[in-house]
Design an enzyme around this catalytic site. Structure first.
Site, short mmCIF file in Angstrom:
data_model
loop_
_atom_site.label_atom_id
_atom_site.label_comp_id
_atom_site.label_asym_id
_atom_site.label_seq_id
_atom_site.Cartn_x
_atom_site.Cartn_y
_atom_site.Cartn_z
N GLY A 193 0.84 -1.19 0.00
CA GLY A 193 0.00 0.00 0.00
C GLY A 193 0.87 1.24 0.00
O GLY A 193 2.06 1.16 0.34
N GLN A 207 3.02 9.92 1.82
CA GLN A 207 4.37 9.34 1.93
C GLN A 207 5.31 9.79 0.83
O GLN A 207 6.52 9.70 0.98
CB GLN A 207 4.27 7.80 1.90
CG GLN A 207 3.59 7.22 3.12
CD GLN A 207 3.47 5.72 3.01
OE1 GLN A 207 2.53 5.21 2.42
NE2 GLN A 207 4.45 5.00 3.53
N CYS A 223 5.91 -0.35 7.52
CA CYS A 223 5.59 0.86 6.78
C CYS A 223 6.80 1.28 5.97
O CYS A 223 7.92 1.28 6.48
CB CYS A 223 5.21 1.98 7.76
SG CYS A 223 4.78 3.53 6.94
N LEU A 224 6.58 1.64 4.73
CA LEU A 224 7.69 2.06 3.87
C LEU A 224 8.35 3.33 4.40
O LEU A 224 9.50 3.60 4.07
CB LEU A 224 7.19 2.27 2.43
CG LEU A 224 6.67 1.00 1.73
CD1 LEU A 224 6.04 1.35 0.39
CD2 LEU A 224 7.80 -0.02 1.55
N HIS A 260 -4.38 1.63 7.70
CA HIS A 260 -3.00 2.13 7.78
C HIS A 260 -2.82 3.30 6.79
O HIS A 260 -2.23 4.33 7.13
CB HIS A 260 -2.05 0.97 7.48
CG HIS A 260 -0.60 1.29 7.40
ND1 HIS A 260 0.34 0.75 8.27
CD2 HIS A 260 0.11 2.09 6.55
CE1 HIS A 260 1.54 1.22 7.95
NE2 HIS A 260 1.44 2.03 6.90
N GLU A 261 -3.33 3.13 5.56
CA GLU A 261 -3.18 4.19 4.54
C GLU A 261 -4.02 5.42 4.88
O GLU A 261 -3.56 6.55 4.70
CB GLU A 261 -3.56 3.67 3.15
CG GLU A 261 -2.81 2.45 2.64
CD GLU A 261 -1.32 2.49 2.84
OE1 GLU A 261 -0.73 3.59 2.95
OE2 GLU A 261 -0.71 1.41 2.93
N HIS A 305 -2.27 7.57 7.29
CA HIS A 305 -1.25 8.44 6.67
C HIS A 305 -1.89 9.73 6.15
O HIS A 305 -1.32 10.82 6.31
CB HIS A 305 -0.59 7.74 5.47
CG HIS A 305 0.53 6.81 5.82
ND1 HIS A 305 1.65 7.21 6.53
CD2 HIS A 305 0.72 5.50 5.54
CE1 HIS A 305 2.48 6.17 6.66
NE2 HIS A 305 1.94 5.12 6.07
O1 GNR Z 1 3.99 -2.65 2.68
C1 GNR Z 1 3.29 -2.50 3.70
N1 GNR Z 1 2.94 -3.57 4.44
C2 GNR Z 1 1.98 -3.53 5.46
C3 GNR Z 1 1.87 -4.64 6.30
C4 GNR Z 1 0.93 -4.67 7.30
C5 GNR Z 1 0.08 -3.59 7.47
C6 GNR Z 1 0.19 -2.48 6.66
C7 GNR Z 1 1.12 -2.45 5.66
S1 GNR Z 1 1.21 -1.08 4.60
C8 GNR Z 1 2.89 -1.13 4.11
C9 GNR Z 1 3.18 -0.08 3.05
C10 GNR Z 1 3.01 1.30 3.64
O2 GNR Z 1 3.82 1.84 4.33
N2 GNR Z 1 1.88 1.90 3.41
O3 GNR Z 1 1.64 3.11 3.95
NI NI Z 2 2.78 3.18 5.80
#
Ligand code: GNR
Ligand code: NI
Length: 169
Positions: free
Chosen positions: A46, A51, A91-92, A133-134, A137
């Protein structure tokens, strides 16, 4: 198409709240295309526009094994319906860190798609966690905010140390 550079925690720009998209036009679609390139290259499941320092309400997701099920949500609104679910999240923008987060299990998301059409989707499991999660952000929130202060401090130290070893990474 291009790969965009990803902001890393604790960059204060990650705290910016995204503005809604008024018109899903070609310039928005170019941003989305570049976000998919960036997400697949990373690789991640995601990516929120926040980001990549674009503060508009856009997220892209693909949780499929073959990376062939792209999902786009513009101006997403999430309804937290029922249940709870624990998952190790990464999270990236917080590279190399994985921590357990508890979130709502069943959600409904309403958003615009790539064509600007309204779509509604019910989600659970990994997809539900990823959408939440997104959307966090877009509101300037990062998954480490759910952890204890002690853990947050340790994560900041670890990332700082990595950055000294690998400047401009
Ligand atoms: O790549 C991602 N893996 C992930 C694993 C578990 C819960 C959420 C994520 S999102 C993350 C990519 C990211 O940072 N998205 O904002
Ligand atoms: Ni993230």
């Amino acid at each position: 198409m291009s790969i965009l550079s990803i902001l890393e925690y604790p960059d204060p720009r990650l705290r910016t709240k995204a503005e809604p998209v008024k018109d899903v036009n070609n310039s928005i679609r170019t941003i989305i295309d570049n976000m998919f390139d960036t997400m697949y290259a990373a690789p991640g499941i995601g990516l929120a526009a926040s980001q990549v320092n674009i503060h508009r309400s856009i997220i892209v997701i693909d949780i499929s094994e073959k990376c062939d099920e792209p999902l786009v949500f513009i101006n997403p609104i999430v309804s937290l319906d029922s249940g709870s679910h624990e998952l190790d999240e990464g999270c990236l923008s917080v590279p190399g860190i994985y921590e357990r987060v508890t979130r709502t299990e069943n959600i409904t998301v309403t958003a615009l798609d790539y064509q600007g059409k309204t779509v509604e989707l019910a989600a659970s499991g990994l997809l539900s966690a990823c959408i939440q999660h997104e959307c966090d952000h877009l509101a300037g929130k990062i998954f480490v905010d759910y952890l204890s202060r002690v853990k947050q401090q340790r994560i900041r130290q670890k990332l700082q140390k990595l950055k000294r070893q690998r400047p401009k990474g």
